[in-house]
Design an enzyme around this catalytic site. Structure first.
Site, PDB file in Angstrom:
ATOM      1  N   HIS A 110       0.815  -1.215   0.000  1.00  0.00           N
ATOM      2  CA  HIS A 110       0.000   0.000   0.000  1.00  0.00           C
ATOM      3  C   HIS A 110       0.852   1.270   0.000  1.00  0.00           C
ATOM      4  O   HIS A 110       0.351   2.344  -0.309  1.00  0.00           O
ATOM      5  CB  HIS A 110      -0.981   0.000   1.180  1.00  0.00           C
ATOM      6  CG  HIS A 110      -0.351   0.223   2.519  1.00  0.00           C
ATOM      7  ND1 HIS A 110       0.005  -0.796   3.366  1.00  0.00           N
ATOM      8  CD2 HIS A 110      -0.022   1.363   3.167  1.00  0.00           C
ATOM      9  CE1 HIS A 110       0.515  -0.297   4.467  1.00  0.00           C
ATOM     10  NE2 HIS A 110       0.517   1.016   4.377  1.00  0.00           N
ATOM     11  N   ASP A 140       0.539  -7.616   1.454  1.00  0.00           N
ATOM     12  CA  ASP A 140       0.927  -6.228   1.685  1.00  0.00           C
ATOM     13  C   ASP A 140       2.449  -6.075   1.693  1.00  0.00           C
ATOM     14  O   ASP A 140       3.019  -5.418   2.556  1.00  0.00           O
ATOM     15  CB  ASP A 140       0.328  -5.692   2.990  1.00  0.00           C
ATOM     16  CG  ASP A 140       0.377  -4.169   3.062  1.00  0.00           C
ATOM     17  OD1 ASP A 140       0.399  -3.520   2.006  1.00  0.00           O
ATOM     18  OD2 ASP A 140       0.405  -3.631   4.193  1.00  0.00           O
ATOM     19  N   SER A 223       4.644   2.417   8.017  1.00  0.00           N
ATOM     20  CA  SER A 223       4.382   1.233   7.199  1.00  0.00           C
ATOM     21  C   SER A 223       5.573   0.917   6.306  1.00  0.00           C
ATOM     22  O   SER A 223       6.089   1.786   5.604  1.00  0.00           O
ATOM     23  CB  SER A 223       3.139   1.455   6.333  1.00  0.00           C
ATOM     24  OG  SER A 223       1.972   1.444   7.108  1.00  0.00           O
TER      25      SER A 223
END
Length: 376
Positions: A110, A140, A223
């Protein structure tokens, strides 16, 4: 009796008088000592500072790991024809491998999704153009490639399977896109937490992923960053945080043991092949009880499982001779309660699966070998 009392009185009286005299002499001396405070050491007229620098293995390990953590900036094309690519967001990444003239960076899908251009900012502030080798929405994860000549360091990989609940871990990343190489500290809350994931964003969970749960602060921008142990070894890739009102100290990281096979596929093929049975399924819980009893002939005691709705020709399900209306209750040793359990069980398998099903009220087992697809 009176005579004995008279004999005791002189001794008692003498003791009391002696104690009073001793206290009278000693108390001023003690008070005097308490009041004798040394002058403050000065430096340029101000109190002198004292260094507390010590050799700390943890801070040394963090300093080494930080050199391998980068900021990843996602540029996307604007709406107008002549509009240049603009930064649409940023996250973190970790340099995990260097081979020949190339270095490889792991980050989250993402973080790079939709990018027309990607840039990586190293720990020393130098910015490099990065090439996306591949990414996978389900896990992911994504792999970037950069020129190795400017890469300062490659992180040491640890083993996430060795983590224990209560063990200290540290998260390194770029929170909020502004604070590069920030470090937060916490513990492993669980090294085997199952979290449902909506891979196709249709509002329905369709995959259970296993993650490391930690209370180390993982904020937007973290992230793709590193979760390390006290030795500075990479044990997880920070991926998500529960952002609900009243929920604090709950962050998640992809175990590095699970990530490595995915990274190999992304490096080599640019995509991940997911196992499939070639069937359309629906949860048992979605059907009225009467339909399950009369049409599917499912025993009333069976409240969970998935119903086979359709079967693709020449698929693993077809070769196993599955039929419409069969209810899958187990794959290998994994109990199937709902659709999300199917995908989790297939991913855990080596491709060879034994299905426990209920057909016309009777339990059967069938075996087959899954095929793969680039969509889970």
């Amino acid at each position: 009796m009176a005579g004995k009392t008279r004999q005791l009185l002189p001794g008692l009286t003498g003791g009391i008088i002696g104690a009073v005299l001793t206290a009278t002499v000693a108390f001023p001396i003690l008070m005097d000592q308490e009041q004798q405070v040394a002058d403050t050491p000065l430096s340029n007229g101000m109190p002198k500072q004292v260094s507390t620098t010590t050799s700390d293995p943890v801070t040394n390990a963090v300093a080494t790991a930080q050199k391998s953590v980068v900021t990843v900036t996602n540029y996307q094309t604007g709406n107008s024809i002549n509009q240049e690519d603009a930064a649409s967001g940023s996250g973190s990444g970790v340099i995990y491998k260097k081979s020949d003239d190339q270095a490889y960076i792991i980050t989250n899908h993402h973080v790079v999704d939709g990018a027309s251009k990607l840039e990586v900012t190293l720990n020393n502030g130098k910015t490099l153009t990065a090439k996306l080798l591949g990414s996978d929405e389900t896990y992911d994860l994504a792999v970037l490639e950069v020129d190795a000549k400017d890469v300062p360091s490659v992180i040491t990989l640890g083993k996430s399977a060795d983590l224990k609940a209560g063990q200290t871990v540290l998260a390194i990343g770029n929170p909020l896109g502004e604070f590069q190489n920030s470090v937060t500290r916490g513990i492993v809350s669980s090294n085997d937490r199952t979290v449902p994931v909506d891979t196709n964003k249709d509002g329905q969970d369709d995959f259970n992923t296993t993650v490391i749960q930690t209370d180390a602060a993982i904020n937007p921008g973290n992230s793709g960053g590193a979760l390390i142990n006290e030795q500075g070894q990479l044990v997880g890739i920070n991926s998500m945080k529960i952002a609900e009102s009243g929920v604090e100290g709950v962050g998640f990281s992809i175990p590095i043991d699970d990530a490595l096979p995915i990274l190999k596929q992304l490096e080599t093929n640019g995509e991940v092949k997911h196992p499939t049975l070639g069937v359309s399924l629906q949860d048992v819980s979605a059907f009225p009880a009467g339909y399950l009893l009369e049409q599917v002939k499912l025993p009333e005691s069976q409240k969970t499982g998935v119903v086979v709705m359709s079967i693709e020709p020449n698929s693993p399900a077809a070769s196993a001779k599955l039929k419409t209306g069969d209810v899958i209750t187990k794959i290998n040793d994994e109990t199937i309660k709902s659709f999300v359990d199917i995908k989790t069980a297939l991913i855990k398998s080596d491709g060879n699966v034994t299905l426990t099903i209920i057909r016309d009220g009777k339990q059967l087992t069938v075996s087959t070998q899954t095929t793969t697809t680039d969509q889970l």
